[in-house]
Design a protein around this motif. Sequence first.
Motif, short mmCIF file in Angstrom:
data_model
loop_
_atom_site.label_atom_id
_atom_site.label_comp_id
_atom_site.label_asym_id
_atom_site.label_seq_id
_atom_site.Cartn_x
_atom_site.Cartn_y
_atom_site.Cartn_z
N GLU A 1 -1.99 -0.86 -9.92
CA GLU A 1 -2.65 0.16 -9.10
C GLU A 1 -2.01 1.53 -9.24
O GLU A 1 -2.64 2.55 -8.93
N ASN A 2 -0.74 1.57 -9.67
CA ASN A 2 -0.04 2.85 -9.81
C ASN A 2 0.90 2.73 -11.02
O ASN A 2 1.98 2.15 -10.92
N ILE B 1 2.12 1.87 -3.55
CA ILE B 1 1.00 2.29 -4.39
C ILE B 1 0.66 3.75 -4.12
O ILE B 1 0.34 4.52 -5.04
N SER B 2 0.76 4.15 -2.86
CA SER B 2 0.44 5.53 -2.47
C SER B 2 1.55 6.51 -2.80
O SER B 2 1.38 7.72 -2.63
N ASP C 1 0.82 -1.21 0.00
CA ASP C 1 0.00 0.00 0.00
C ASP C 1 0.86 1.26 0.00
O ASP C 1 0.49 2.28 -0.62
N MET D 1 1.13 -4.01 -7.67
CA MET D 1 1.33 -2.59 -7.37
C MET D 1 1.31 -1.75 -8.65
O MET D 1 0.77 -0.63 -8.68
#
Length: 351
Positions: free
Chosen positions: A242-243, A222-223, A219, A239
Amino acid sequence: MKKIRRAAACLLASVLLAATLSGCGGSGRVLKVYNAGEYIDKSLINEFERKYDCTVIYETFDSNESMYTKLMSGEEYDILIPSDYMIERLIREDYLQPINWDLLTNAGNLMDSVMENAAYDEEHIYTVPYFWGTVGIIYDTTIVNEADLSQGWNLLRNTDYAGEIYMYDSERDSFMVALKALGYSMNTTDTAQLEEAYDWLVAQRDAMEPVYVGDDVIDNMISGNKAMAVVYSGDAAYMITENRNLNYFTPEEGTNIWYDCMVITKNCTDTELAHQFINFMLEDENALKNSEAVGYSSPVESAFEEMRETVYEGISAYEPRFGHPSDEVFGYQETELKKYLADLWTKVTAY
């Protein structure tokens, strides 16, 4: 697992048994399966129970070592899904029984390239591949200069990225990074080389101030909280979906190529049902569902190709490299060496 992918807290057997009994028939057949957390599509368990009129007691562990400790305490299971080096230990300690490949009608679905690269059990006497992959570096392409990737593992000591790095809180994985950066085998038992790797990790710690993490790295990357991290390829593939600012590479100095496999214990109470479970997981459709749920590279060729061409199209992390001369599979470590490395790692992270 040596490493455990997306490991979750262990689930109590009583809770899982209650959940499964509601959907099972009355045949009385029971299969106890021990796997890493978040490492299966649980709808497949329910489907298997319906198909074979049985109960599956499914429990999870958070590391190969905690799995082993529970086995040594006397807990019994029918099927385990450990990693390569732990499999080697279980074989040495005569804990497993041979696979009857004649009962696995779906064995032909397995990729030759995966079957041919099994240093932990070269003839696949005891093991059926479950997932596989590599360890590498995931990085934020908006922060990391692509030219710096030529530094390989030493990218993790490039002070341009000080304070921007996640490392696994794992002595085996971290010492692999340091040993490969220094040009050594990750399976070395040479204490001088291990001390040099320790010095590498201390120097990295002091210069880079890395954050030592577990599964929360997923996470966080990804952030966009850091520029790079050491990760497993399957997690990297997820990952990146997601990004899209993220990318993954495996350094030329070599890395760990890992395998997790299904094995049957010697005290398995229903070997026919155990083989049926393994065969069920090798079915094309089931393997695809499992890979979609978990995100790791399937050893079943049709599932692997489907995932590569759809969900992970253009994402190289889903297709770990084969045949690199410096890539290795982790080997079993004697207790004394394992303790030695654990003590060194404690000193690295105690700051």
